[in-house]
Design a protein around this motif. Structure first.
Motif, mmCIF file in Angstrom:
data_model
loop_
_atom_site.group_PDB
_atom_site.id
_atom_site.type_symbol
_atom_site.label_atom_id
_atom_site.label_comp_id
_atom_site.label_asym_id
_atom_site.label_seq_id
_atom_site.Cartn_x
_atom_site.Cartn_y
_atom_site.Cartn_z
ATOM 1 N N ILE A 12 19.772 -29.216 4.745
ATOM 2 C CA ILE A 12 18.109 -29.029 4.230
ATOM 3 C C ILE A 12 17.661 -30.279 3.783
ATOM 4 O O ILE A 12 16.442 -30.361 3.964
ATOM 5 N N ILE A 15 16.310 -32.313 6.563
ATOM 6 C CA ILE A 15 15.177 -31.732 7.298
ATOM 7 C C ILE A 15 13.945 -31.753 6.418
ATOM 8 O O ILE A 15 12.843 -32.245 6.922
ATOM 9 N N VAL A 16 13.923 -31.793 4.923
ATOM 10 C CA VAL A 16 12.947 -31.731 4.265
ATOM 11 C C VAL A 16 12.467 -33.583 4.148
ATOM 12 O O VAL A 16 11.222 -33.586 4.316
ATOM 13 N N GLN A 19 10.677 -34.290 7.563
ATOM 14 C CA GLN A 19 9.496 -33.616 7.458
ATOM 15 C C GLN A 19 8.168 -34.507 6.505
ATOM 16 O O GLN A 19 7.244 -34.727 6.964
ATOM 17 N N LYS A 25 9.820 -32.070 12.549
ATOM 18 C CA LYS A 25 10.829 -31.028 12.287
ATOM 19 C C LYS A 25 12.193 -31.631 13.029
ATOM 20 O O LYS A 25 12.186 -32.114 14.212
ATOM 21 N N SER A 26 13.125 -32.021 12.103
ATOM 22 C CA SER A 26 14.403 -32.459 12.463
ATOM 23 C C SER A 26 15.045 -31.613 13.484
ATOM 24 O O SER A 26 15.315 -30.643 13.073
ATOM 25 N N PRO A 30 20.387 -32.399 12.352
ATOM 26 C CA PRO A 30 21.257 -30.938 12.095
ATOM 27 C C PRO A 30 21.998 -30.429 13.223
ATOM 28 O O PRO A 30 23.193 -29.754 13.000
ATOM 29 N N TYR A 115 10.251 -24.421 8.808
ATOM 30 C CA TYR A 115 11.578 -24.691 9.464
ATOM 31 C C TYR A 115 12.479 -24.955 8.673
ATOM 32 O O TYR A 115 13.901 -24.399 8.829
ATOM 33 N N TRP A 116 12.515 -25.699 7.350
ATOM 34 C CA TRP A 116 13.632 -25.729 6.712
ATOM 35 C C TRP A 116 14.178 -24.430 6.185
ATOM 36 O O TRP A 116 15.465 -24.280 5.860
ATOM 37 N N PHE A 120 17.881 -22.834 6.623
ATOM 38 C CA PHE A 120 18.430 -22.395 5.636
ATOM 39 C C PHE A 120 19.060 -21.069 5.688
ATOM 40 O O PHE A 120 20.235 -20.518 5.624
#
Length: 346
Positions: A12, A15-16, A19, A25-26, A30, A115-116, A120
């Protein structure tokens, strides 16, 4: 439990970070982290993992491999191919994890409004760890997820094709085909729910018996569950239907794709209620529930975006983490997380 929380936090965070830093968007980080985390685990993690890895651990000679008519051909071909190359079950876990996580992230990246938060939920709701136990069905479910665009775009033949491919790993994917017509029919949601419940009520006994009789591996599915048929889990998802529906009415959510996803989720849960009423083994027909409940990772971000309250969202995040800890530590032998001995440094 700590390894699961560390992986959740890192994914998470990344990803944040991506972003904020790159406005994208990663996907690959991930994918690599989650597939490797699934791949390097020991066969002792997960209730059924020992069975999936038995031939690898016993170094079965490929010439002695026998194709079993009661096991889906797609999974057997995957297993046969790997056994002809290596006896290290890491490759079975890693390639399965890579395929499964890829399928989910591909759809999440395309349809999620947050997305995150969807990733999650993918982890905390147990969608990610499902295949740590049910590897074959986990593969089938992930492949089926790729049918989501065709469900939403009303392209039946492509939807059908994906379901057929998914059934090569678990035949239960075939039972999801009729739901396409219910989701895309031009009748009110309440009527769809009623039709689904009544249809299930009169057909579920036949469905369970058919699954059990056509495949010896599923005979236990028709056995009664002495603990009540998994009422708690099904009840939780049933309550969510009412909560989400109330929010839809209050905030006047009219997005067509959102309503299609919610309809798919709602009628799927309602379809499984008669199964629970029969007290069927929850490890059997009620596993069908996971084909529908995964959609929450796309539905809930829309709901919380419309509510638009940081305190409610923060409280929900805490509750989902608590749910993740509870389900991971109490069910399915997922803890403690043990590494495959070949990766042990000390």
């Amino acid at each position: 439990m700590l390894p699961y929380l560390l992986v959740l936090s890192f994914v998470i965070f990344w990803i944040v970070l991506e972003q904020q830093a790159l406005s994208r968007k990663s996907f690959w980080v991930p994918l690599i982290v989650l597939s490797l985390f699934a791949g390097i685990r020991s066969f002792r993690v997960g209730t059924d993992s020992w069975n999936y890895t038995k031939d690898f651990r016993s170094s079965l000679n490929i010439y002695n491999f026998q194709f079993n008519e009661s096991v889906e051909i797609g999974y057997q071909l995957l297993k046969y191919t790997l056994l002809s190359i290596t006896y290290n079950y890491f490759w079975l876990f890693w390639l399965s994890g890579l395929t499964i996580v890829y399928c989910y992230l591909k759809v999440i990246r395309k349809y999620s409004v947050n997305y995150w938060f969807s990733v999650f939920l993918f982890m905390t709701l147990g969608v990610y760890t499902f295949f740590f136990n049910g590897l074959r069905q986990g593969l089938a479910m992930a492949i089926f997820v790729l049918a989501t665009p065709y469900l939403l775009e009303k392209r039946f033949f492509k939807y059908l094709l994906v379901c057929i491919v998914a059934s090569l790993f678990h035949t239960t994917a075939l039972f999801i085909i009729p739901f396409y017509f219910l989701v895309n029919s031009k009748i009110k949601l309440i009527y769809k729910v009623i039709i689904t419940f009544l249809g299930s009520l009169f057909s579920v006994q036949f469905l369970i018996s058919y699954i059990a009789e056509t495949n010896d591996r599923y005979k236990g599915y028709s056995a009664a569950d002495q603990e009540g048929g998994g009422y708690l889990t099904l009840g939780f998802y049933a309550i969510l239907i009412f909560v989400i529906y109330i929010i839809i009415r209050i905030y006047k959510i009219r997005d067509e794709q959102f309503m299609q996803l919610f309809t798919f989720y709602a009628i799927g849960v309602v379809f499984l209620i008669p199964v629970a009423m029969l007290g069927a083994n929850p490890s059997g027909p009620q596993r069908l529930l996971s084909y529908f409940t995964w959609t929450l990772i796309l539905i809930l971000p829309v709901v919380f975006k419309r509510i638009n309250n940081v305190y409610i969202t923060s409280s929900a995040v805490i509750l989902f983490v608590f749910y993740f800890i509870l389900t991971t530590t109490r069910f399915s032998n997922l803890t403690p997380y043990i590494i495959n001995p070949i990766f042990e440094i000390f």
